[in-house]
Design a protein around this motif. Sequence first.
Motif, PDB file in Angstrom:
ATOM      1  N   ASP A 117      -5.239   2.665   0.617  1.00  0.00           N
ATOM      2  CA  ASP A 117      -3.938   1.987   0.568  1.00  0.00           C
ATOM      3  C   ASP A 117      -4.030   0.631  -0.110  1.00  0.00           C
ATOM      4  OD1 ASP A 117      -2.776   4.107   1.865  1.00  0.00           O
ATOM      5  OD2 ASP A 117      -2.811   3.176   3.856  1.00  0.00           O
ATOM      6  N   GLU A 118      -5.144  -0.072   0.094  1.00  0.00           N
ATOM      7  CA  GLU A 118      -5.312  -1.375  -0.550  1.00  0.00           C
ATOM      8  C   GLU A 118      -5.279  -1.234  -2.070  1.00  0.00           C
ATOM      9  OE1 GLU A 118      -8.505  -5.117  -0.783  1.00  0.00           O
ATOM     10  OE2 GLU A 118      -8.971  -3.333   0.422  1.00  0.00           O
ATOM     11  N   ALA A 119      -5.917  -0.199  -2.570  1.00  0.00           N
ATOM     12  CA  ALA A 119      -5.923   0.036  -4.012  1.00  0.00           C
ATOM     13  C   ALA A 119      -4.532   0.394  -4.524  1.00  0.00           C
ATOM     14  CB  ALA A 119      -6.911   1.146  -4.347  1.00  0.00           C
ATOM     15  N   VAL A 120      -3.834   1.251  -3.801  1.00  0.00           N
ATOM     16  CA  VAL A 120      -2.488   1.649  -4.205  1.00  0.00           C
ATOM     17  C   VAL A 120      -1.564   0.435  -4.250  1.00  0.00           C
ATOM     18  CG1 VAL A 120      -0.449   2.986  -3.531  1.00  0.00           C
ATOM     19  CG2 VAL A 120      -2.727   4.028  -3.401  1.00  0.00           C
ATOM     20  N   GLN A 121      -1.647  -0.414  -3.233  1.00  0.00           N
ATOM     21  CA  GLN A 121      -0.800  -1.608  -3.192  1.00  0.00           C
ATOM     22  C   GLN A 121      -1.128  -2.564  -4.324  1.00  0.00           C
ATOM     23  OE1 GLN A 121      -1.311  -3.136   0.780  1.00  0.00           O
ATOM     24  NE2 GLN A 121      -0.499  -1.261   1.716  1.00  0.00           N
ATOM     25  N   LEU A 122      -2.420  -2.704  -4.638  1.00  0.00           N
ATOM     26  CA  LEU A 122      -2.812  -3.577  -5.749  1.00  0.00           C
ATOM     27  C   LEU A 122      -2.276  -3.044  -7.076  1.00  0.00           C
ATOM     28  CD1 LEU A 122      -4.311  -5.838  -7.155  1.00  0.00           C
ATOM     29  CD2 LEU A 122      -6.433  -4.504  -6.938  1.00  0.00           C
ATOM     30  N   LEU A 123      -2.465  -1.750  -7.298  1.00  0.00           N
ATOM     31  CA  LEU A 123      -1.968  -1.151  -8.542  1.00  0.00           C
ATOM     32  C   LEU A 123      -0.450  -1.305  -8.662  1.00  0.00           C
ATOM     33  CD1 LEU A 123      -4.157   2.082  -8.556  1.00  0.00           C
ATOM     34  CD2 LEU A 123      -4.234   0.263 -10.292  1.00  0.00           C
ATOM     35  N   GLU A 124       0.251  -1.079  -7.563  1.00  0.00           N
ATOM     36  CA  GLU A 124       1.704  -1.215  -7.586  1.00  0.00           C
ATOM     37  C   GLU A 124       2.114  -2.646  -7.926  1.00  0.00           C
ATOM     38  OE1 GLU A 124       5.386   0.457  -4.927  1.00  0.00           O
ATOM     39  OE2 GLU A 124       3.658  -0.389  -3.846  1.00  0.00           O
ATOM     40  N   GLY A 125       1.422  -3.614  -7.350  1.00  0.00           N
ATOM     41  CA  GLY A 125       1.731  -5.006  -7.641  1.00  0.00           C
ATOM     42  C   GLY A 125       1.463  -5.377  -9.086  1.00  0.00           C
ATOM     43  N   LEU A 126       0.370  -4.880  -9.635  1.00  0.00           N
ATOM     44  CA  LEU A 126       0.049  -5.156 -11.041  1.00  0.00           C
ATOM     45  C   LEU A 126       1.106  -4.561 -11.965  1.00  0.00           C
ATOM     46  CD1 LEU A 126      -3.793  -4.402 -11.024  1.00  0.00           C
ATOM     47  CD2 LEU A 126      -2.697  -6.644 -10.917  1.00  0.00           C
ATOM     48  N   LEU A 151     -11.667  11.667  -7.995  1.00  0.00           N
ATOM     49  CA  LEU A 151     -10.808  12.063  -6.877  1.00  0.00           C
ATOM     50  C   LEU A 151      -9.924  10.914  -6.397  1.00  0.00           C
ATOM     51  CD1 LEU A 151     -13.241  14.340  -4.835  1.00  0.00           C
ATOM     52  CD2 LEU A 151     -11.401  15.022  -6.383  1.00  0.00           C
ATOM     53  N   ARG A 152     -10.490   9.708  -6.309  1.00  0.00           N
ATOM     54  CA  ARG A 152      -9.658   8.600  -5.843  1.00  0.00           C
ATOM     55  C   ARG A 152      -8.571   8.277  -6.874  1.00  0.00           C
ATOM     56  NH1 ARG A 152     -13.219   3.052  -5.829  1.00  0.00           N
ATOM     57  NH2 ARG A 152     -14.841   4.366  -4.967  1.00  0.00           N
ATOM     58  N   ARG A 158      -0.985  10.365  -7.747  1.00  0.00           N
ATOM     59  CA  ARG A 158      -0.019  11.066  -6.900  1.00  0.00           C
ATOM     60  C   ARG A 158       0.830  10.085  -6.084  1.00  0.00           C
ATOM     61  NH1 ARG A 158      -4.811  14.595  -6.224  1.00  0.00           N
ATOM     62  NH2 ARG A 158      -4.369  16.582  -7.256  1.00  0.00           N
ATOM     63  N   ALA A 159       0.250   8.940  -5.738  1.00  0.00           N
ATOM     64  CA  ALA A 159       0.966   7.960  -4.919  1.00  0.00           C
ATOM     65  C   ALA A 159       1.922   7.103  -5.733  1.00  0.00           C
ATOM     66  CB  ALA A 159      -0.040   7.061  -4.198  1.00  0.00           C
ATOM     67  N   LEU A 160       1.664   6.961  -7.026  1.00  0.00           N
ATOM     68  CA  LEU A 160       2.423   6.024  -7.857  1.00  0.00           C
ATOM     69  C   LEU A 160       2.988   6.734  -9.088  1.00  0.00           C
ATOM     70  CD1 LEU A 160      -0.110   3.052  -7.691  1.00  0.00           C
ATOM     71  CD2 LEU A 160       2.142   3.127  -6.593  1.00  0.00           C
ATOM     72  N   PRO A 161       4.218   7.196  -9.031  1.00  0.00           N
ATOM     73  CA  PRO A 161       4.786   7.922 -10.173  1.00  0.00           C
ATOM     74  C   PRO A 161       4.904   7.082 -11.441  1.00  0.00           C
ATOM     75  CG  PRO A 161       6.459   7.500  -8.496  1.00  0.00           C
ATOM     76  CD  PRO A 161       5.151   7.148  -7.888  1.00  0.00           C
ATOM     77  N   ALA A 187      -9.145  20.877 -12.762  1.00  0.00           N
ATOM     78  CA  ALA A 187      -7.856  20.742 -12.084  1.00  0.00           C
ATOM     79  C   ALA A 187      -7.504  19.274 -11.863  1.00  0.00           C
ATOM     80  CB  ALA A 187      -7.897  21.476 -10.748  1.00  0.00           C
ATOM     81  N   GLU A 188      -8.505  18.462 -11.523  1.00  0.00           N
ATOM     82  CA  GLU A 188      -8.256  17.033 -11.330  1.00  0.00           C
ATOM     83  C   GLU A 188      -7.967  16.341 -12.661  1.00  0.00           C
ATOM     84  OE1 GLU A 188      -7.933  15.765  -8.286  1.00  0.00           O
ATOM     85  OE2 GLU A 188      -8.464  17.696  -7.413  1.00  0.00           O
ATOM     86  N   PHE A 189      -8.678  16.722 -13.724  1.00  0.00           N
ATOM     87  CA  PHE A 189      -8.380  16.184 -15.060  1.00  0.00           C
ATOM     88  C   PHE A 189      -6.931  16.461 -15.431  1.00  0.00           C
ATOM     89  CE2 PHE A 189     -12.997  16.405 -16.877  1.00  0.00           C
ATOM     90  CZ  PHE A 189     -13.337  15.292 -16.128  1.00  0.00           C
ATOM     91  N   ASP A 190      -6.451  17.659 -15.091  1.00  0.00           N
ATOM     92  CA  ASP A 190      -5.069  18.013 -15.417  1.00  0.00           C
ATOM     93  C   ASP A 190      -4.080  17.035 -14.786  1.00  0.00           C
ATOM     94  OD1 ASP A 190      -5.742  20.150 -16.995  1.00  0.00           O
ATOM     95  OD2 ASP A 190      -5.349  21.673 -15.468  1.00  0.00           O
ATOM     96  N   VAL A 191      -4.377  16.596 -13.561  1.00  0.00           N
ATOM     97  CA  VAL A 191      -3.504  15.627 -12.890  1.00  0.00           C
ATOM     98  C   VAL A 191      -3.456  14.321 -13.687  1.00  0.00           C
ATOM     99  CG1 VAL A 191      -3.186  14.245 -10.798  1.00  0.00           C
ATOM    100  CG2 VAL A 191      -3.917  16.636 -10.625  1.00  0.00           C
TER     101      VAL A 191
END
Length: 302
Positions: A117-126, A151-152, A158-161, A187-191
């Motif tokens: 979650d810390e990473a997701v929040q940082l990315l969203e803020g940036l 994987l991360r 997926r968390a940040l459209p 499959a992960e590369f496809d994402v």
Amino acid sequence: MSSNYHLNDGSSRQPRMEIQQSWWAMIGLGENGREWTMEEKFEKIAEAGFTGISATMPSEQDYAQWHSLLDKHQFSFSTIAFPANVKDMLDTLETAKQFGRVQYINSQVMDAFVIGDEAVQLLEGLLDASSEAGIPQFIETHRGRITQDLLRTTDYVRALPQLKLIIDLSHYIVGGELDGNHSRAEAEFDVLLQRTAGIHGRISNGEQVQVDMASGAHPMVNHFKRWWRKGMQNWYANAVPGDILSFIPELGPPGYAITRLVEDGREVETTDRWQEALLLKQIAEELWEEVVAEAASQQTIR
């Protein structure tokens, strides 16, 4: 708040790919034992048909020289940042505005120990900060950064459209000791490739981040071509007039480049890094032509 999560020049031009050259990848390049000067490097990049340069922000005292050379060759300019927090990004955005011609920011977000979650929040803020400033920002898939592993990074996507990526799968191939034939990795590369905003051109294998392409004959080349083509297809399918896809050959100097010691103790590269950059440029152009032609034929069929 404005929304500025893709690169568009505001024109009615067909969506297009621009190929910039990495300034980092020009380190040490030259002839007859002499490194090219800054002006010579610009000349070489222009003569080869590149449309611009990707570089870290120049020092303020060098702005005038950079402006002059970019104008002379009609080059675009994208920059690379290494933010660890939103303040870092705000500082980068302020510097970019002072410089005045930054097409987009490629962020390698620090660091590999920020997860969940810390990473997701940082990315969203940036991303919010750059969107508010009106300068597109894309996150590079890079080892040793917040995108340390495959994987991360798919979790963040997926968390940040709004998260768009500079695709550099060389890091995940070498980091995961992959050979291009692993179905789960595919499959992960496809994402990730669904979020392609740009591509860094480098061929790796499961043990080395930058291999000798052997004029395109290395067994990993076709895997990377397949992935790059898929990223281009995904981008083109969602592009609107004025949109720009970035492709950047990014072949690093030692210690990315493989070297050997010669008799006088010098460390020399085992490949011609400039010629390999030109080969990557050619591959990208051929893949792009295929993608555009395929899309046109599908439109005709419809």
